[in-house]
Write a protein that holds these residues in place. Structure first.
Motif, PDB file in Angstrom:
ATOM      1  N   ALA A 181       9.869  54.112  50.250  1.00  0.00           N
ATOM      2  CA  ALA A 181       9.724  53.175  51.367  1.00  0.00           C
ATOM      3  C   ALA A 181       8.830  52.003  50.979  1.00  0.00           C
ATOM      4  CB  ALA A 181       9.144  53.906  52.580  1.00  0.00           C
ATOM      5  N   ILE A 182       7.789  52.272  50.229  1.00  0.00           N
ATOM      6  CA  ILE A 182       6.904  51.205  49.762  1.00  0.00           C
ATOM      7  C   ILE A 182       7.662  50.262  48.834  1.00  0.00           C
ATOM      8  CG2 ILE A 182       4.880  50.732  48.312  1.00  0.00           C
ATOM      9  CD1 ILE A 182       3.704  53.383  49.488  1.00  0.00           C
ATOM     10  N   GLY A 183       8.447  50.835  47.918  1.00  0.00           N
ATOM     11  CA  GLY A 183       9.251  49.998  47.037  1.00  0.00           C
ATOM     12  C   GLY A 183      10.235  49.134  47.801  1.00  0.00           C
ATOM     13  N   LEU A 184      10.897  49.714  48.797  1.00  0.00           N
ATOM     14  CA  LEU A 184      11.851  48.954  49.603  1.00  0.00           C
ATOM     15  C   LEU A 184      11.152  47.843  50.378  1.00  0.00           C
ATOM     16  CD1 LEU A 184      14.700  48.549  50.708  1.00  0.00           C
ATOM     17  CD2 LEU A 184      14.208  50.326  52.416  1.00  0.00           C
ATOM     18  N   PHE A 185       9.997  48.131  50.937  1.00  0.00           N
ATOM     19  CA  PHE A 185       9.259  47.119  51.702  1.00  0.00           C
ATOM     20  C   PHE A 185       8.886  45.929  50.813  1.00  0.00           C
ATOM     21  CE2 PHE A 185       5.395  45.133  53.249  1.00  0.00           C
ATOM     22  CZ  PHE A 185       5.676  44.924  54.595  1.00  0.00           C
ATOM     23  N   THR A 186       8.403  46.209  49.612  1.00  0.00           N
ATOM     24  CA  THR A 186       8.021  45.100  48.731  1.00  0.00           C
ATOM     25  C   THR A 186       9.238  44.290  48.293  1.00  0.00           C
ATOM     26  OG1 THR A 186       8.043  46.585  46.802  1.00  0.00           O
ATOM     27  CG2 THR A 186       5.926  46.236  47.904  1.00  0.00           C
ATOM     28  N   LEU A 187      10.385  44.958  48.120  1.00  0.00           N
ATOM     29  CA  LEU A 187      11.611  44.224  47.796  1.00  0.00           C
ATOM     30  C   LEU A 187      12.027  43.307  48.944  1.00  0.00           C
ATOM     31  CD1 LEU A 187      13.855  46.871  45.988  1.00  0.00           C
ATOM     32  CD2 LEU A 187      13.023  44.722  45.028  1.00  0.00           C
ATOM     33  N   LEU A 188      11.948  43.809  50.160  1.00  0.00           N
ATOM     34  CA  LEU A 188      12.320  43.006  51.322  1.00  0.00           C
ATOM     35  C   LEU A 188      11.352  41.848  51.554  1.00  0.00           C
ATOM     36  CD1 LEU A 188      13.321  45.858  53.814  1.00  0.00           C
ATOM     37  CD2 LEU A 188      14.859  44.338  52.541  1.00  0.00           C
ATOM     38  N   ASN A 189      10.158  41.987  51.044  1.00  0.00           N
ATOM     39  CA  ASN A 189       9.142  40.938  51.212  1.00  0.00           C
ATOM     40  C   ASN A 189       8.749  40.332  49.854  1.00  0.00           C
ATOM     41  OD1 ASN A 189       8.051  41.118  54.239  1.00  0.00           O
ATOM     42  ND2 ASN A 189       8.558  43.178  53.522  1.00  0.00           N
ATOM     43  N   MET A 190       9.738  40.199  48.955  1.00  0.00           N
ATOM     44  CA  MET A 190       9.454  39.765  47.596  1.00  0.00           C
ATOM     45  C   MET A 190       8.816  38.380  47.548  1.00  0.00           C
ATOM     46  SD  MET A 190      11.948  39.522  44.250  1.00  0.00           S
ATOM     47  CE  MET A 190      12.355  41.257  44.289  1.00  0.00           C
ATOM     48  N   ARG A 191       9.233  37.498  48.441  1.00  0.00           N
ATOM     49  CA  ARG A 191       8.677  36.147  48.406  1.00  0.00           C
ATOM     50  C   ARG A 191       7.177  36.161  48.673  1.00  0.00           C
ATOM     51  NH1 ARG A 191      12.898  32.073  51.521  1.00  0.00           N
ATOM     52  NH2 ARG A 191      14.626  32.252  50.004  1.00  0.00           N
TER      53      ARG A 191
END
Length: 496
Positions: A181-191
């Motif tokens: 979930a942490i990995g997915l969150f950082t991907l969704l907020n990559m900018r």
């Protein structure tokens, strides 16, 4: 960070550690502990999966392996103490992280007490299972990541956070969902996070998962079974054999999940967080991350069947970090809310208090009693001059005897009680005996002694008790029976 916060963090660590060590000394032995004590003890001569069955991801026995030599004769006691140390460290990290994020020491302390008074936390912290080490690693990784979000941190901070989060999953597989979930969150907020930081987090996570990949490469079939297949199939088989299908069905599972959440402030914290989310809608980046991880922690708690208190532990770091960030809002300082929180804390400690009260009153420490039995086993076996390993479905009670454990019983009762889960070829390859194969297996490689007494309760699956095939074989082979000092355990000794 101010000197006052550092001093308070150290004080909290020492206070929580003292309380947990006291509880650990008097908590009754849980039958889950044996497989984790045995795994560390067997690190003296082998590796998980390749040389003995292990029913989790492998980091804990790898990290704790030095204790097998440093604490020989007192390993069970040492593992309970180290788990208390890890849990106290997680509580101190929670306090430190909340203060660093701008919370007051008072409210950071309240959130820390709320964590410590959860029944799931108290149980995980005071037994020799595999819950406290990943709790510490996950709390450290999550706290480090929170400090790095939104700041001009170098990728090294993200890489270290990823390493800690991946290591938590390498110690207990249920931490894989919060890490994902942490990995997915950082991907969704990559900018906002930055591409290099996302890559660094992923690289750290993969490094933390290396123990799994390496041991999987050494013994792929046994690792797959221990990490994946066992948890999907064996608990279901055991409940069906005992005519308890309702234990794995959705209605009772939902009730059990709510019950364990209500044993402490976890359910109250979830409700408060949900109310805040509905009222205000928008969240800061840190709050959004924690909300994401809380949902993943709830899923991780829901998936295993049957549900037990310890399955809630991966939820707790994100839950109480998020809860602690809310407490400085004056809306949560009303007397009614404070009173409810205190009641929840009381509910959280109640079961632990009830379980240890008889032992405290009689000054009887179950873990010291088990250790004294183990020392007696060692003296008796050595005096008899017989050779071979020791067999038991409760390896935590014999690991400190100084006599080698039979690796075929490394998993305690959990593989012994299976029926059709493994083929004969798989049992041989994975170093496992079950009730159907035990007589042939013991005849082929006779043990010096067999220890019984703790898995004798009858059930539909084992009307004469799970240990009955061991006892029947020992008697048929002429092993002599001796009651150990605790009076609760019997030693069957090979005759010369």
């Amino acid at each position: 960070m101010t000197k006052a916060v550092r001093a308070h963090t150290l004080s909290i660590f020492l206070l929580v550690l003292a309380v947990l060590l006291g509880i650990a000394a008097f908590r009754p032995i849980d039958h889950d502990e044996g497989q984790y004590v045995a795994a560390v003890a067997l690190m003296r001569s082998g590796l998980p999966y390749r040389d003995f069955a292990y029913l989790q991801t492998p980091l804990q026995p790898l990290i704790f392996a030095p204790l097998a030599w440093l604490c020989e004769g007192w390993l069970f006691l040492a593992l309970r103490a180290v788990n208390a140390l890890c849990a106290a460290g997680a509580a101190a990290l929670l306090f430190r992280a909340l203060c660093r994020e701008g919370g007051s020491s008072r409210n950071a302390g309240i959130a820390t007490i709320a964590l410590v008074t959860c029944h799931a936390f108290l149980f995980a912290a005071t037994v020799a299972r595999n819950d406290a080490l990943p709790l510490l690693l996950h709390m450290a990784g999550l706290a480090l990541l929170l400090g790095a979000l939104g700041q001009a941190r170098r990728p090294l901070s993200y890489m270290l956070a990823g390493l800690l989060l991946g290591a938590a999953a390498s110690a207990k597989i249920s931490y894989g969902l919060p890490a994902a979930a942490i990995g997915l969150f950082t991907l969704l907020n990559m900018r906002r996070v930055g591409p290099m930081n996302v890559l660094a987090l992923a690289a750290g996570g993969m490094a933390g998962g290396l123990p799994i990949l390496i041991l999987w490469g050494i013994a792929p079939d046994a690792a797959w079974f221990g990490i994946i297949d066992y948890s999907l199939k064996a608990p279901l088989e055991w409940q069906m054999l005992n005519q308890r299908a309702y234990m794995v069905e959705t209605p009772l599972s939902a009730v059990r999940l709510l019950r364990f959440l209500a044993q402490g402030p976890a359910l109250f914290a979830l409700i408060m967080i949900g109310m805040a989310r509905l009222r205000h809608g928008k969240s800061s980046m840190a709050e959004g991350l924690l909300n994401f991880v809380i949902l993943a922690g709830l899923v991780a708690a829901w998936l295993p069947r049957p549900i037990y208190a310890q399955y809630l532990v991966p939820l707790l770091p994100a839950l109480f970090l998020r809860f602690g960030l809310m407490l400085d809002d004056l809306r949560w300082s009303r007397p009614a809310i404070t009173a409810i929180l205190i009641l929840c804390m009381g509910a959280g400690v109640a079961e632990t208090a009830i379980r240890i009260a008889p032992n405290v009153a009689s000054a009887d420490s179950p873990i010291l009693s088990a250790t004294m039995d183990a020392h007696a086993i060692g003296r008796i076996v050595r005096a008899a001059g017989v050779t071979g390993p020791i067999v038991s479905l409760t390896p935590e009670r014999v690991a400190d005897s100084g006599i080698r454990l039979d690796p075929r019983f490394a998993a305690g009762p959990f593989l012994f009680r299976t029926r059709n889960l493994l083929t004969p070829a798989q049992r041989a390859a994975f170093h496992v005996l079950n009730g159907d194969s035990v007589a042939e297996g013991l005849t082929r490689y006779p043990p010096a002694a067999i220890v019984t007494g703790q898995e004798s309760a009858p059930s539909p699956a084992s009307p004469q008790g799970l240990e009955s095939p061991l006892i029947a074989w020992a008697k048929a082979q002429g092993y002599s029976a001796t009651t150990l000092p605790s009076g609760a355990v019997t030693l069957y000794l090979q005759r010369e």
